[in-house]
Design a protein around this motif. Structure first.
Motif, PDB file in Angstrom:
ATOM      1  N   UNK A  24       0.814  -1.218   0.000  1.00 29.22           N
ATOM      2  CA  UNK A  24       0.000   0.000   0.000  1.00 29.22           C
ATOM      3  C   UNK A  24       0.847   1.268   0.000  1.00 29.22           C
ATOM      4  N   UNK A  25       2.066   1.195   0.520  1.00 30.43           N
ATOM      5  CA  UNK A  25       2.915   2.388   0.551  1.00 30.43           C
ATOM      6  C   UNK A  25       3.287   2.859  -0.845  1.00 30.43           C
ATOM      7  N   UNK A  26       3.221   1.952  -1.826  1.00 32.53           N
ATOM      8  CA  UNK A  26       3.567   2.300  -3.196  1.00 32.53           C
ATOM      9  C   UNK A  26       2.337   2.601  -4.053  1.00 32.53           C
ATOM     10  N   UNK A  27       1.170   2.582  -3.430  1.00 37.22           N
ATOM     11  CA  UNK A  27      -0.062   2.920  -4.148  1.00 37.22           C
ATOM     12  C   UNK A  27      -0.149   4.425  -4.342  1.00 37.22           C
ATOM     13  N   UNK A  28      -0.773   4.837  -5.409  1.00 42.65           N
ATOM     14  CA  UNK A  28      -0.909   6.264  -5.690  1.00 42.65           C
ATOM     15  C   UNK A  28      -1.983   6.888  -4.806  1.00 42.65           C
ATOM     16  N   UNK A 169       3.010  10.297  30.102  1.00 39.88           N
ATOM     17  CA  UNK A 169       2.950  10.769  28.719  1.00 39.88           C
ATOM     18  C   UNK A 169       2.220  12.105  28.658  1.00 39.88           C
ATOM     19  N   UNK A 170       2.760  13.022  27.863  1.00 40.32           N
ATOM     20  CA  UNK A 170       2.074  14.286  27.606  1.00 40.32           C
ATOM     21  C   UNK A 170       1.129  14.103  26.431  1.00 40.32           C
ATOM     22  N   UNK A 171      -0.110  14.443  26.635  1.00 38.80           N
ATOM     23  CA  UNK A 171      -1.124  14.400  25.570  1.00 38.80           C
ATOM     24  C   UNK A 171      -1.158  15.762  24.878  1.00 38.80           C
ATOM     25  N   UNK A 172      -0.948  15.754  23.568  1.00 38.51           N
ATOM     26  CA  UNK A 172      -0.927  16.985  22.786  1.00 38.51           C
ATOM     27  C   UNK A 172      -2.143  16.975  21.858  1.00 38.51           C
ATOM     28  N   UNK A 173      -3.132  17.801  22.165  1.00 40.82           N
ATOM     29  CA  UNK A 173      -4.385  17.782  21.407  1.00 40.82           C
ATOM     30  C   UNK A 173      -4.302  18.643  20.156  1.00 40.82           C
ATOM     31  N   UNK A 174      -4.780  18.089  19.053  1.00 46.76           N
ATOM     32  CA  UNK A 174      -4.826  18.789  17.779  1.00 46.76           C
ATOM     33  C   UNK A 174      -6.281  18.926  17.332  1.00 46.76           C
ATOM     34  N   UNK A 175      -6.511  19.900  16.463  1.00 47.25           N
ATOM     35  CA  UNK A 175      -7.884  20.185  16.045  1.00 47.25           C
ATOM     36  C   UNK A 175      -8.209  19.639  14.659  1.00 47.25           C
ATOM     37  N   UNK A 176      -7.479  18.599  14.236  1.00 54.60           N
ATOM     38  CA  UNK A 176      -7.736  18.006  12.918  1.00 54.60           C
ATOM     39  C   UNK A 176      -7.425  16.516  12.980  1.00 54.60           C
ATOM     40  N   UNK A 177      -8.199  15.660  12.295  1.00 55.81           N
ATOM     41  CA  UNK A 177      -8.011  14.213  12.392  1.00 55.81           C
ATOM     42  C   UNK A 177      -6.803  13.659  11.656  1.00 55.81           C
ATOM     43  N   UNK A 178      -5.964  14.504  11.084  1.00 56.93           N
ATOM     44  CA  UNK A 178      -4.794  14.006  10.360  1.00 56.93           C
ATOM     45  C   UNK A 178      -3.936  13.091  11.214  1.00 56.93           C
ATOM     46  N   UNK A 179      -3.856  13.361  12.515  1.00 60.20           N
ATOM     47  CA  UNK A 179      -2.955  12.592  13.384  1.00 60.20           C
ATOM     48  C   UNK A 179      -3.455  11.173  13.643  1.00 60.20           C
ATOM     49  N   UNK A 180      -4.700  10.871  13.249  1.00 59.57           N
ATOM     50  CA  UNK A 180      -5.220   9.514  13.432  1.00 59.57           C
ATOM     51  C   UNK A 180      -5.606   8.859  12.099  1.00 59.57           C
ATOM     52  N   UNK A 181      -5.368   9.541  10.989  1.00 55.85           N
ATOM     53  CA  UNK A 181      -5.839   9.067   9.683  1.00 55.85           C
ATOM     54  C   UNK A 181      -4.732   8.325   8.936  1.00 55.85           C
ATOM     55  N   UNK A 182      -4.972   7.049   8.642  1.00 52.38           N
ATOM     56  CA  UNK A 182      -4.005   6.271   7.878  1.00 52.38           C
ATOM     57  C   UNK A 182      -4.680   5.689   6.637  1.00 52.38           C
ATOM     58  N   UNK A 183      -3.886   4.981   5.849  1.00 51.70           N
ATOM     59  CA  UNK A 183      -4.382   4.326   4.642  1.00 51.70           C
ATOM     60  C   UNK A 183      -4.331   2.824   4.874  1.00 51.70           C
ATOM     61  N   UNK A 184      -5.498   2.198   4.994  1.00 53.00           N
ATOM     62  CA  UNK A 184      -5.563   0.754   5.224  1.00 53.00           C
ATOM     63  C   UNK A 184      -6.152  -0.006   4.045  1.00 53.00           C
ATOM     64  N   UNK A 185      -7.082   0.641   3.316  1.00 54.67           N
ATOM     65  CA  UNK A 185      -7.768  -0.029   2.215  1.00 54.67           C
ATOM     66  C   UNK A 185      -7.767   0.873   0.981  1.00 54.67           C
TER      67      UNK A 185
END
Length: 204
Positions: A24-28, A169-185
């Motif tokens: 998947x890392x080589x998928x466009x 652990x320090x929790x650093x809150x962000x205001x956008x879902x980019x930090x949890x968004x991956x490519x699985x399918x």
């Protein structure tokens, strides 16, 4: 200086099971702005834009990732990894001169340079730093220099979960879902999330 370890040694079995072809890392990655790039290329560009050192962990057979690293002058380590823990350990071993490590997944191309630098900045005062979005833990996860030996001993596919459970652990809150968004399918290769628009979202 802290640096970024990009974990690119997975096999992407879920992506293939869902109908994807090859790693998947080589998928466009389809974007509506800019040139079409692979998932790995997009992730690497975001990491490099942070101006932090970057080291890639990938598999011997993943030639496209290796070729991309060679083009960009990014060092990499080859490993037939049996799990995330082993990949992290290899990355920390290869970057023993760093004083901190931001562990990031190569299938998360929407995390911007600002996220990397925010985590690295807070890592100067904290042992572990992790981004969150709406109570969901994300990446990259930052570890300070005192954690080096424990990171080097990691094995298996649990990554650094035990370290996260047993240390403050320090929790650093962000205001956008980019930090949890991956490519699985494959369906996630055409996201409404534009890389070019993410730079405007900063940590809250």
């Amino acid at each position: 200086m802290a640096g970024i370890i990009l974990l690119a040694a997975g096999t992407g079995s879920r992506f293939i099971a869902a109908g994807g072809e090859g790693n998947k890392l080589n998928a466009r990655l389809q974007k509506t702005a800019g040139n079409v790039v692979t998932v790995f290329e997009a992730t690497l560009r975001q990491a490099c834009a942070s101006r932090l050192p970057v080291h890639v962990i990938t598999r011997p057979e993943n030639r496209p990732v290796q070729a991309c690293c060679l083009r960009e002058g990014i060092p990499f380590t080859l490993i037939s990894s049996a799990g995330t823990g082993e990949s992290i350990a290899a990355g920390v071993h290869a970057t023993a001169g760093w004083d901190g490590w931001l562990i990031h997944l190569a299938d998360m191309p929407f995390v911007t340079a600002e996220v990397f630098t925010a985590v690295a900045d807070r890592l100067r005062q904290e042992m572990i730093v992790r981004p969150y979005w709406q109570n969901e833990p994300g990446h990259p996860v930052g570890f300070a220099q005192p954690m080096r030996e424990k990171l080097r001993l990691l094995r298996g596919d649990n990554g650094a979960r035990e370290l996260l459970r047993s240390h403050r652990m320090l929790r650093l809150d962000f205001n956008h879902p980019a930090v949890i968004t991956d490519i699985d399918i494959p369906a996630q290769l055409s996201p409404p999330l534009l890389i070019s628009n993410l730079n405007q979202h900063a940590a809250s």
